[in-house]
Scaffold this active site. Structure first.
Site, PDB file in Angstrom:
ATOM      1  N   THR A 163       0.699  -1.041   0.402  1.00  0.00           N
ATOM      2  CA  THR A 163      -0.309   0.121  -0.203  1.00  0.00           C
ATOM      3  C   THR A 163       0.899   1.368  -0.220  1.00  0.00           C
ATOM      4  O   THR A 163       1.407   1.639  -0.734  1.00  0.00           O
ATOM      5  CB  THR A 163      -1.101  -0.283   1.176  1.00  0.00           C
ATOM      6  OG1 THR A 163      -0.424   0.428   2.482  1.00  0.00           O
ATOM      7  CG2 THR A 163      -1.532  -0.857   1.208  1.00  0.00           C
ATOM      8  N   LYS A 189       4.156  -6.950   4.315  1.00  0.00           N
ATOM      9  CA  LYS A 189       3.906  -5.602   3.542  1.00  0.00           C
ATOM     10  C   LYS A 189       3.775  -4.767   5.009  1.00  0.00           C
ATOM     11  O   LYS A 189       3.400  -5.906   5.683  1.00  0.00           O
ATOM     12  CB  LYS A 189       2.643  -4.994   2.946  1.00  0.00           C
ATOM     13  CG  LYS A 189       1.245  -5.470   3.148  1.00  0.00           C
ATOM     14  CD  LYS A 189       0.631  -4.691   3.793  1.00  0.00           C
ATOM     15  CE  LYS A 189       0.619  -3.776   3.378  1.00  0.00           C
ATOM     16  NZ  LYS A 189       0.112  -2.333   3.863  1.00  0.00           N
ATOM     17  N   THR A 200      -0.973  -1.296   6.996  1.00  0.00           N
ATOM     18  CA  THR A 200      -1.529  -2.363   8.430  1.00  0.00           C
ATOM     19  C   THR A 200       0.222  -3.318   7.805  1.00  0.00           C
ATOM     20  O   THR A 200       1.075  -3.205   6.727  1.00  0.00           O
ATOM     21  CB  THR A 200      -2.447  -3.118   7.545  1.00  0.00           C
ATOM     22  OG1 THR A 200      -2.792  -3.438   8.277  1.00  0.00           O
ATOM     23  CG2 THR A 200      -2.247  -4.198   7.407  1.00  0.00           C
ATOM     24  N   GLU A 281       6.898   5.198   8.302  1.00  0.00           N
ATOM     25  CA  GLU A 281       7.117   6.296   7.913  1.00  0.00           C
ATOM     26  C   GLU A 281       7.456   7.838   7.876  1.00  0.00           C
ATOM     27  O   GLU A 281       7.607   8.160   8.849  1.00  0.00           O
ATOM     28  CB  GLU A 281       5.303   7.004   7.926  1.00  0.00           C
ATOM     29  CG  GLU A 281       4.282   5.844   7.059  1.00  0.00           C
ATOM     30  CD  GLU A 281       2.877   5.857   7.592  1.00  0.00           C
ATOM     31  OE1 GLU A 281       1.860   4.938   6.842  1.00  0.00           O
ATOM     32  OE2 GLU A 281       2.384   6.292   8.468  1.00  0.00           O
ATOM     33  N   ASN A 404       1.015  11.419   7.187  1.00  0.00           N
ATOM     34  CA  ASN A 404      -0.153  11.328   7.527  1.00  0.00           C
ATOM     35  C   ASN A 404      -1.133  12.898   8.150  1.00  0.00           C
ATOM     36  O   ASN A 404      -2.356  12.896   8.589  1.00  0.00           O
ATOM     37  CB  ASN A 404       0.414  10.582   9.348  1.00  0.00           C
ATOM     38  CG  ASN A 404       0.520   9.457   8.887  1.00  0.00           C
ATOM     39  OD1 ASN A 404      -0.177   8.874   8.781  1.00  0.00           O
ATOM     40  ND2 ASN A 404       1.847   8.615   9.430  1.00  0.00           N
ATOM     41  N   SER A 409      -7.325  10.984  -0.070  1.00  0.00           N
ATOM     42  CA  SER A 409      -7.308  11.407  -1.429  1.00  0.00           C
ATOM     43  C   SER A 409      -8.607  10.327  -1.937  1.00  0.00           C
ATOM     44  O   SER A 409      -8.295   9.686  -1.091  1.00  0.00           O
ATOM     45  CB  SER A 409      -5.661  11.054  -2.245  1.00  0.00           C
ATOM     46  OG  SER A 409      -5.860  10.268  -2.402  1.00  0.00           O
TER      47      SER A 409
END
Lengths: 409, 409
Positions: A163, A189, A200, A281, A404, A409
């Protein structure tokens, strides 16, 4: 999906060369669940005789596919083989009764296309929360998926489940047992716990070892405690986290928990777990936090996760600041036992503090030099007992806020 | 101290006009503990007959002054009066045996200068962790402090205890009991839990009410649970957090926990607690999170703090995103009981989700409009029982990273 993210600076140089695991074949397809111009569904078909074990999120608001997997995982149906069907783009989480129906529809279609009983079809969904999963886009592709299965397709599978990941994640091990080779290959992932609405942690590991389901489950549960349950990006827990380990038995090599197989499996799990942190992230630093000398192992893990999840520690690391005061603070607030005047703290090999105060030989310049690296180590000795734990995390940077705080979107 | 920070956009328009509390006098001075060109030590001298109650950080790595206060707080010495001596710039935390000696030296000097017994001198220190407190700079100023005491000095005291605070914090209440007036005035400092190495939460409240120490302590402990223990900026807990409430009795009005005094005290405490959140590092939004329908009040608070501390929720708020999926995630991970299919979530007055899915009448535009405000409300109903709790927090922004990823100066 918002703007494309640059590949994490902590990413491995390349995707590893994963071995073919006899007894499992893969296919992927672009079903347009949410993303355009990329694959977003993967099917793994497992031969009869395959044992499947798993571990799942402890969230009280688990997604419908997780609940379905948990119901099925302890069933005895190895004789029938199994299928794993995963989509990215939509997590089918917090989708009410419709979510349950979507899981059933996908599992039924997978069963029909593959000949595997519905009770042996494990599904996962990852992506946006709270939107109905357009499951018909997936079911419409199942015949195509079943018709293009390929034993060498695991690296494509790693891409289809991404993702917000900035790189696909794979790891492998070969274990020699009584002169024969057992192979293990896994994909994963994950980059934030559920962020930005579309992350996740999903992990699928395949091996040709022959092992009883109960033995495999015991190994998976034990290794999970020191691998995936010891990593944290932002302290947030996905509603969809899923780990499935499938042993096809095709090598004919019988293994138990008491041979090299356990180490091989653990190695693949820790490698994948570290890759998830390395794709955290906004991450610019990979940090290993080791706590020793706690009253118990459980206390040690509580302290270590308190340090790893502290925003003040994580921002100090981002700033390359050997800020041991914040480590003291995080140990103090963890809830596990500690005595301020017995603490010792190291950054890398530099002894920063001991017995509750700055070490007499401490050089801030030495510690600062360690903090400039990309792979950091923080070690805390509590000085009370023999409990120990190691966890892994990343720093907290402007990149995390950028990713974050964006609108969905 | 690094660069000066702009005043928080969430700050009150001005410092309130605090009433004089009979029986207490204040003085402040610039002792140069760490900062230059500002006051950094404050003395509050309390007349004989004053009852003192308190609440302190639960950190296992509490600072030396906190441990000293905790030893003294339950002592019965109201007949002798009391003194509160606070310095900013250095927290005297994680400073080993030297830290204990520094507390004793300051308390001794305060006792000598004021005539209050050492056992009735309460000290606090806030600022950088792990550096020896230059206590001689403070003790050298005690005669000057004792010689300039002023009943109207409370607003100057509020300034002297600031570290990274961007505004001084004060609150007051007047309570009418049997036709007589009881006054309460308090000051606080705090902006992050201990950041950047120099924050912490310190609160001093004064009243002319006449109340037994044990009754006052019970009131303070109870109100603390729903005020200062219900705010969070970054989930990090200072090693120095201190709340002291001193009742001089000078009004001659006897109060208990069963009259308007309890409400007045609670009002001052909640006002100061909110001001600390409004000065949260990098904060641009003040957020009230209410959880109802939990199995117990304790469960409700666990859920509410999990939402308030979630980096994903806090960054979504910074991005003005009505991201209810992250609220679901945070409830799910909290550890307290929840059922996905019973949850209802509101942003402001907008019902976003009910019974585990998006509300049929939900308008993203309405929720987005609420998120653009400066004062936000998130309400979660768990649907299981009658437990309720409210907590307050702020958003997580680039400003927080800027402040906390800087090098210590």
């Amino acid at each position: 999906m918002g703007k494309a993210l640059a590949v994490s600076p902590l990413a491995p140089a390349s995707f590893p060369d994963l071995p073919v695991i006899d007894g499992v074949r893969f296919s992927t397809i672009a079903a347009g669940v949410r993303y355009q111009g990329r694959t977003d569904v993967m099917l793994a078909l497992l031969d009869p005789g395959t044992a499947v074990a798993g571990a799942f999120t402890r969230s009280a608001t688990r997604s419908a596919p997780v609940l379905d997997c948990q119901e099925k995982i302890s069933g005895d149906g190895a004789g029938s083989g199994a299928a794993i069907l995963v989509n990215s783009g939509n997590s089918n989480a917090f989708t009410g009764k419709g979510g349950v129906e979507a899981v059933r529809a996908i599992a039924d279609a997978t069963a029909q296309a593959t000949g595997v009983p519905q009770a042996r079809v494990f599904t996962s969904s990852t992506g946006v929360i709270g939107e109905p999963l357009p499951f018909d886009r997936i079911t419409a592709k199942l015949d195509a998926l079943a018709g293009t299965l390929d034993a060498g397709g695991i690296s494509e599978a790693a891409k289809a489940i991404m993702t917000t990941d900035t790189f696909p994640k794979g790891a492998a091990a070969e274990v020699s047992i009584d002169g024969k080779t057992v192979r293990i290959a896994g994909i994963a992932k994950g980059s934030g716990m559920i962020a930005p609405d579309m992350a996740t942690m999903l992990v699928y590991i395949f091996t040709d070892a022959k092992i009883a389901r109960s033995d495999l489950q015991a190994l998976v549960s034990a290794s999970n405690e020191t691998t995936f349950n010891c990593i944290t990006v932002d302290s947030d827990t996905s509603t969809s986290d899923t780990l499935l380990v499938a042993a096809t038995g095709a090598s004919g090599v019988e293994v138990t928990g008491h041979d090299g197989f356990a180490d091989g499996l653990h190695g693949v799990m820790i490698d994948l777990a570290h890759q998830v942190v390395r794709d955290g992230e906004g991450a610019t630093k990979f940090v290993e936090i080791t706590v020793t000398g706690a009253r118990t192992d459980r206390d040690a893990k509580t302290h270590a996760l308190s340090v790893a999840n502290s925003p003040l520690v994580k921002t100090a690391i981002a700033g390359e600041d050997a800020n041991w005061g914040r480590v003291v603070m995080a140990v103090g607030k963890s809830g596990a036992e500690a005595d301020r005047d017995l603490l010792s703290i190291r950054f890398g090999d530099v002894l920063v503090a001991e017995k509750g105060w700055v070490s007499p030989g401490y050089s801030e310049a030495d510690a600062a030099a360690h903090m400039k690296g990309q792979n950091l180590r923080i070690a805390v000795d509590i000085g009370l007992g023999c409990g120990a734990a190691t966890v892994w995390t990343c720093d907290l940077t402007h990149g995390y806020i950028d990713i974050n705080a964006d609108y969905r979107s």
